[in-house]
Design a protein around this motif. Structure first.
Motif, PDB file in Angstrom:
ATOM      1  N   LYS A  59      53.853  53.328  -7.507  1.00 50.49           N
ATOM      2  CA  LYS A  59      52.551  53.443  -8.149  1.00 50.49           C
ATOM      3  C   LYS A  59      52.631  53.884  -9.610  1.00 50.49           C
ATOM      4  O   LYS A  59      51.613  53.949 -10.293  1.00 50.49           O
ATOM      5  CB  LYS A  59      51.690  54.441  -7.375  1.00 50.49           C
ATOM      6  CG  LYS A  59      51.470  54.073  -5.911  1.00 50.49           C
ATOM      7  CD  LYS A  59      50.696  52.799  -5.748  1.00 50.49           C
ATOM      8  CE  LYS A  59      50.393  52.496  -4.280  1.00 50.49           C
ATOM      9  NZ  LYS A  59      49.627  51.224  -4.136  1.00 50.49           N
ATOM     10  N   ARG A  60      53.836  54.185 -10.075  1.00 45.50           N
ATOM     11  CA  ARG A  60      53.990  54.660 -11.440  1.00 45.50           C
ATOM     12  C   ARG A  60      54.192  53.487 -12.404  1.00 45.50           C
ATOM     13  O   ARG A  60      54.926  52.553 -12.125  1.00 45.50           O
ATOM     14  CB  ARG A  60      55.161  55.622 -11.571  1.00 45.50           C
ATOM     15  CG  ARG A  60      55.000  56.871 -10.714  1.00 45.50           C
ATOM     16  CD  ARG A  60      56.120  57.857 -10.996  1.00 45.50           C
ATOM     17  NE  ARG A  60      56.075  58.989 -10.067  1.00 45.50           N
ATOM     18  CZ  ARG A  60      56.933  59.999 -10.110  1.00 45.50           C
ATOM     19  NH1 ARG A  60      57.886  60.036 -11.019  1.00 45.50           N
ATOM     20  NH2 ARG A  60      56.822  60.987  -9.230  1.00 45.50           N
ATOM     21  N   ALA A  61      53.580  53.570 -13.524  1.00 44.53           N
ATOM     22  CA  ALA A  61      53.709  52.522 -14.536  1.00 44.53           C
ATOM     23  C   ALA A  61      54.970  52.723 -15.364  1.00 44.53           C
ATOM     24  O   ALA A  61      55.411  53.850 -15.585  1.00 44.53           O
ATOM     25  CB  ALA A  61      52.484  52.535 -15.438  1.00 44.53           C
ATOM     26  N   GLY A  62      55.529  51.613 -15.822  1.00 45.84           N
ATOM     27  CA  GLY A  62      56.663  51.687 -16.740  1.00 45.84           C
ATOM     28  C   GLY A  62      57.976  52.077 -16.108  1.00 45.84           C
ATOM     29  O   GLY A  62      58.916  52.449 -16.825  1.00 45.84           O
ATOM     30  N   VAL A  63      58.070  52.008 -14.797  1.00 44.94           N
ATOM     31  CA  VAL A  63      59.313  52.387 -14.111  1.00 44.94           C
ATOM     32  C   VAL A  63      60.174  51.148 -13.908  1.00 44.94           C
ATOM     33  O   VAL A  63      59.691  50.104 -13.439  1.00 44.94           O
ATOM     34  CB  VAL A  63      59.007  53.057 -12.762  1.00 44.94           C
ATOM     35  CG1 VAL A  63      60.286  53.345 -12.002  1.00 44.94           C
ATOM     36  CG2 VAL A  63      58.206  54.338 -12.983  1.00 44.94           C
ATOM     37  N   SER A  64      61.446  51.241 -14.243  1.00 47.58           N
ATOM     38  CA  SER A  64      62.353  50.105 -14.065  1.00 47.58           C
ATOM     39  C   SER A  64      62.820  50.004 -12.618  1.00 47.58           C
ATOM     40  O   SER A  64      62.767  50.986 -11.858  1.00 47.58           O
ATOM     41  CB  SER A  64      63.575  50.255 -14.975  1.00 47.58           C
ATOM     42  OG  SER A  64      64.398  51.323 -14.518  1.00 47.58           O
TER      43      SER A  64
END
Length: 597
Positions: free
Chosen positions: A68-73
């Motif tokens: 649910k976290r944005a910007g996670v690779s």
């Protein structure tokens, strides 16, 4: 040519049917999943250990902690999932590599301790396009003890240990210090580096204990091609398929069967032969990575359907390579005018691998082989046989390509590579006989001497394609040297010569015994080994346009050259039993032998 009076002999190949399904872990009840025994050098065997892998699939996917976290690779997501799934600390699960394919992203991680990777403890995570985990595998371990992270054994000493054990040399690729999970639950510190032997083709990553200087394990980089086949020693489809792993003989084919001079192919293309239909671009491709050719022939369907065509090309590829390797061991080498694209600096003219046209449209109910001079490719044409429904494919009966390939051997070795010395009727007939005799030799599996019938598959006739079975019994096969005088067709003459060689073989095996390793070990003293040595040696000795008499004399001389004449009387008695005695001439029988026999 084969030329079919009635029929030929069967041996089919398909090649490893490597199919697998992925499921939840199941109980381990054998060592197959965790161990492998390798013969690494000089007959030394090493049993390697691989930690148990667990594997799970999740259908449409499950969430991971960072979804649910944005910007996670996906690198971060994979490590987070491994941590949550296995309960390991962040520093003990380190992303190693990964990529995004068309529908799945793959991530790979290694277990670590104090910043040092484990060599054999890894994990893989797969994400779908919705960023959900769809698969997870792991061989992470929970060691009962872990060795100190500072080596006590020098890298140079570790290299010496591995080179001695593996029969190769360190190739200079950057070495690493790693941990290695052992079967007893401990984790050893190891020097990890590559050891190669370019001559034998071996290539390993070695793991040498950095505290005890013991070779613990290896990774074998050489891919092992697998073949689900009716091996060359079998005659009939009903005898059953077997899985053969890496059947190439590295003494004869040092870079394997798929070497093309610059790289390894993933098709029925190699240094010794290319098999195709119609065009050399129409080859069979591997059915799975790692030179796996999984095409099982379906005898209930026409030979032209895709799977059967692939099985046929693959089978022919296997047979021609096997005959290449066997004959190479016994003397049909580069310098002796054999067929190879790359001669590896061993003499002879190169650039002449066999080209084999499968289901060739030029004819039916036959097969043939063209042998130009050394340096030009021998050409084999395999046809369909029309006497059964559905039709049958000659390339799926091992006797046929073995017979044809042997024409290349006898034409090249007689007369010094010209391909022009078996042109007379008698010499041409003997060429047919040698080819039948080689086909029979490849199918022997014990010292028991049985009558041999050529061709029981392609025409569906158990009586075979020749006028008589090959036999030591004159009741079963009455042909003698005098029969040649009544015959004018090369295949019929060939039957006389082949039956004489059958009798020579029977006498030698009866007296000297049988070697089960004769295909790859020509050093034995058993009768079948002696026979093939004399078979090959005599070809180079005999004159251009040989006759039964000069060919017989070449066998006797070959025995002198190689075995100090130890088998002289055995050979003479066998030939004389079929009229080719000391005083035989002008196609008149004689059964006498030398006075000292």
């Amino acid at each position: 040519m084969v030329a079919f009076n009635k029929f030929f002999t069967s041996v089919l190949l398909a090649i490893v049917y490597a199919s697998s399904s992925l499921a939840a872990p199941s109980p381990i009840n054998s060592k197959h999943a965790t161990h492998r025994t390798r013969e690494i050098a000089r007959g030394v065997k090493l049993e390697t250990y691989h930690p148990v892998s667990t594997y799970e699939t999740f259908g449409t996917g499950i969430d991971h902690p960072l979804r649910k976290r944005a910007g996670v690779s996906f690198k971060e997501s994979s490590v987070a999932f491994i941590q949550s799934k296995l309960g390991v600390a962040a520093e003990n699960a380190v992303f190693h590599s990964g990529y995004t394919a068309d529908v799945v992203t793959h991530a790979y991680a290694k277990q670590a301790h104090e910043g040092i990777f484990f060599a054999n403890a890894v994990a893989n995570v797969a994400f779908n396009s919705d960023d959900k985990v769809v698969a997870f595998g792991s061989s992470f371990v929970k060691p009962t003890s872990i060795a100190p992270s500072t080596p006590a054994v020098s890298f140079e000493d570790a290299v010496a240990t591995a080179e001695d054990a593996l029969g190769g040399t360190y190739n200079g690729h950057p070495a690493e210090v790693k941990y290695f999970a052992k079967e007893d639950g401990s984790a050893a510190l190891v020097h990890a580096f590559q050891v190669q032997n370019t001559e034998s083709g071996s290539w390993y990553e070695a793991f040498v204990d950095a505290h005890s200087n013991e070779l613990l394990s290896v990774v074998d980089y050489v891919a092992q091609a697998s073949y689900l086949v009716l091996p060359i020693t079998k005659e009939l489809l009903t005898q059953g398929f077997e899985t053969l792993t890496d059947p190439a003989d590295v003494k004869a084919s040092p870079k394997g069967w798929h070497w093309t001079g610059t790289t390894n192919s993933t098709t029925t293309t190699g240094n010794n032969v290319i098999t195709y239909k119609n065009s050399q671009s129409a080859v069979s491709k591997q059915s799975a990575a790692g030179q796996v050719f999984s095409y099982k022939q379906d005898p209930s369907k026409a030979p032209t359907v895709a799977a059967n065509l692939d099985a046929s090309r693959t089978n022919n590829f296997y047979i021609i390579n096997t005959v290449h390797d066997i004959s190479y061991r016994y003397g049909f080498t580069e310098a002796a005018f054999n067929f190879q694209k790359d001669n590896f600096g061993n003499g002879g003219e190169e650039g002449d691998r066999v080209t084999a046209s499968i289901q060739d449209s030029a004819g039916t109910d036959n097969a043939d082989f063209s042998t130009p001079p050394d340096g030009q490719s021998g050409h084999m044409r395999m046809y369909l046989f029309t006497s059964t429904t559905p039709e049958r494919d000659g390339a799926l009966e091992n006797d046929i390509p073995v017979h044809e390939n042997t024409h290349g051997i006898t034409n090249r070795m007689t007369g010094g590579g010209t391909g022009a010395c078996l042109q007379s009727t008698e010499a041409g007939g003997m060429g047919e006989g040698w080819s039948d005799a080689m086909a029979e030799w490849t199918e022997q599996t014990s010292a028991t001497i049985k009558d041999y019938t050529m061709g029981q598959y392609v025409t569906g006739d158990p009586a075979g394609i020749r006028t008589h079975p090959y036999s030591t019994s004159k009741t079963v096969n009455p042909l003698t040297y005098a029969s040649v005088g009544t015959l004018n067709e090369v295949h019929n003459i060939g039957e006389v010569w082949a039956n004489m060689l059958h009798n020579v073989y029977a006498e030698l095996v009866g007296e000297l015994g049988f070697s089960k390793t004769a295909h790859t070990d020509p050093t034995g003293t058993e009768g079948n080994v002696v026979f093939l040595h004399l078979f090959i040696d005599a070809l180079a000795l005999q004159p251009c346009s040989p006759t039964f008499l000069t060919a017989r004399d070449s066998w006797i001389q070959a025995d002198v050259n190689r075995y100090d004449g130890a088998n002289k009387c055995t050979i003479w008695k066998a030939f004389a039993s079929r009229g080719l005695g000391v005083n035989a001439k002008n196609h008149k029988d004689d059964t006498s032998v030398p006075s000292d026999c």
